[in-house]
Design an enzyme around this catalytic site. Structure first.
Site, PDB file in Angstrom:
ATOM      1  N   GLY A   1      -2.791   4.176  24.120  1.00 39.45           N
ATOM      2  CA  GLY A   1      -1.385   3.934  23.798  1.00 39.45           C
ATOM      3  C   GLY A   1      -0.861   4.947  22.802  1.00 39.45           C
TER       4      GLY A   1
ATOM      5  N   ALA B   1      -1.299  19.031  12.592  1.00 40.39           N
ATOM      6  CA  ALA B   1      -2.230  19.252  11.494  1.00 40.39           C
ATOM      7  C   ALA B   1      -3.544  19.851  11.978  1.00 40.39           C
ATOM      8  CB  ALA B   1      -2.491  17.938  10.758  1.00 40.39           C
ATOM      9  N   VAL B   2      -4.099  19.309  13.049  1.00 40.49           N
ATOM     10  CA  VAL B   2      -5.359  19.835  13.582  1.00 40.49           C
ATOM     11  C   VAL B   2      -5.173  21.284  14.043  1.00 40.49           C
ATOM     12  CG1 VAL B   2      -7.075  19.611  15.424  1.00 40.49           C
ATOM     13  CG2 VAL B   2      -6.225  17.563  14.253  1.00 40.49           C
TER      14      VAL B   2
ATOM     15  N   SER C   1      -7.650   6.411  30.944  1.00 42.40           N
ATOM     16  CA  SER C   1      -8.423   6.985  32.046  1.00 42.40           C
ATOM     17  C   SER C   1      -9.555   6.072  32.497  1.00 42.40           C
ATOM     18  CB  SER C   1      -8.986   8.348  31.636  1.00 42.40           C
ATOM     19  OG  SER C   1      -9.764   8.902  32.673  1.00 42.40           O
TER      20      SER C   1
ATOM     21  N   ASN D   1      -9.214   2.156  19.630  1.00 39.73           N
ATOM     22  CA  ASN D   1     -10.571   1.668  19.838  1.00 39.73           C
ATOM     23  C   ASN D   1     -11.191   2.181  21.132  1.00 39.73           C
ATOM     24  OD1 ASN D   1     -12.601  -0.587  20.779  1.00 39.73           O
ATOM     25  ND2 ASN D   1     -12.388  -0.845  18.570  1.00 39.73           N
TER      26      ASN D   1
ATOM     27  N   ASP E   1      -2.153  -0.756  16.089  1.00 44.11           N
ATOM     28  CA  ASP E   1      -2.746  -2.071  15.816  1.00 44.11           C
ATOM     29  C   ASP E   1      -3.440  -2.165  14.461  1.00 44.11           C
ATOM     30  OD1 ASP E   1      -1.917  -2.747  18.344  1.00 44.11           O
ATOM     31  OD2 ASP E   1      -3.862  -2.417  19.279  1.00 44.11           O
TER      32      ASP E   1
ATOM     33  N   SER F   1      17.272 -22.531  10.061  1.00 46.25           N
ATOM     34  CA  SER F   1      16.745 -21.589  11.047  1.00 46.25           C
ATOM     35  C   SER F   1      15.397 -21.105  10.553  1.00 46.25           C
ATOM     36  CB  SER F   1      17.689 -20.402  11.229  1.00 46.25           C
ATOM     37  OG  SER F   1      17.698 -19.592  10.061  1.00 46.25           O
TER      38      SER F   1
END
Length: 325
Positions: free
Chosen positions: A14, A25-26, A76, A106, A131, A219
């Site tokens: 994702g 940066a890399v 993939s 992950n 996440d 509410s």
């Protein structure tokens, strides 16, 4: 061990705000330190299909503020097969790639770990997931931006909840981790959060309703971590059946949460871990994830980073409960 001269970089799984800042940066840190940089489009699928190009500093100009990933991404299924991994490795050899930097969550880092074990190639992971469920880093790239997006959405939903005196169940991403739900609930002033970490032998909805939440408020907002079985729709339907006197609505934020310009915090995290990936390669590190703990860059073995038991601060549940009266 052969000297590393060429580094490949890909994004997988994702998308997350800040991935572009990490790519930048890399690329720039790698070139600064004398490496050749190869960009791999469409994640592991692109590695299998040979979608690999040379990158210069110009390729990453003007992307630090952009959401998504300029390298595109994919989940993939072919890479999970021995045949797919062999094709990927053949392309790595063909393009002279000596080390691979994988930006993802992950599943992406599991793929990197298995690939490294099978073909003895240096793989470095960067924690790119909204996440915040990777072990060994205080925050993941994209998490802060997504939390801010959720808070902005909830602020708007509250206007309607108050105007119509409704209970709103707002479903957010997070899969098996409640970091987004719990912290966005605190930040948005929500009355409750229903999260996986608080579900053991506890009916969270019954607990929430038993607190008499409607005694002082007309509410309320409940943030719910997404779940195939117990998401916002499940809890809203229960309230309609068990407490028919209440007006209940559902808002599933979905992919609204993924996009958008990364916050300063995510840009800094991506930049620091991206430079850290190059430092790790220069130090001879292999098969680790670059994270940040207590504002310091750390190296975490991939086998630890993908653990499913990242510590959750249960004091956050107490904070929300006490502030939602």
């Amino acid at each position: 061990m052969a000297k590393i001269k060429t580094i490949g970089i890909l994004t997988s799984g994702g998308d997350a705000p800040g991935m572009n800042a990490a790519i930048r940066a890399v690329t720039r840190a790698g070139i600064y330190n004398g490496f050749n940089i190869k960009a791999i489009y469409r994640g592991y699928d692109g590695l299998i299909n040979g979608e690999i190009v040379d990158f210069t500093t110009e390729n990453v100009s003007g992307i630090i503020n952009q959401g998504g990933t300029m390298l595109k991404t994919a989940r993939s299924s072919e890479f999970k097969t021995p045949e797919g991994q062999q094709k990927a490795y053949d392309n790595i050899v063909k393009h002279g790639i000596d080390a691979l930097v994988v930006i993802g969550g992950n599943g992406s880092l599991i793929g990197a770990m298995k690939f490294a074990q099978e073909f003895d190639i240096c793989c470095i992971g960067l924690p790119g997931t909204i996440d915040n469920d990777l072990y060994g880093t205080d925050s993941t790239i994209g998490y802060d931006t997504t939390m801010n997006t959720i808070v902005e959405c909830v602020d708007r939903i509250r206007d309607t909840a108050q105007s119509h005196e409704r209970i709103f169940f707002v479903e957010v991403m997070g899969r098996d981790a409640g970091f987004l739900a719990q912290n966005s609930a605190i930040a948005s002033g929500a009355e409750a959060a229903i999260i996986p970490e608080d579900s053991t032998d506890v009916d969270q909805l019954a607990q929430f309703m038993a607190r008499g939440i409607r005694k002082s408020k007309r509410s309320c907002i409940v943030i719910v971590s997404e779940s195939p079985k117990c998401g916002a729709i499940y809890y809203a339907d229960r309230v309609k059946k068990e407490f028919p006197q209440f007006d209940v609505r559902i808002s599933i934020l979905g992919h609204l949460q993924r996009g958008g310009r990364p916050t300063a915090r995510d840009r800094i995290l991506a930049s620091c871990t991206g430079v850290g990936a190059i430092d790790a390669i220069m130090q001879g590190q292999r098969n680790i994830m670059v994270g940040v703990r207590n504002n310091e860059v750390v190296y975490v073995p991939l086998s630890e980073a993908i653990r499913s038991d990242k510590p959750f601060d249960r004091n956050l549940i107490k904070v929300l409960n006490e502030l939602s009266i």
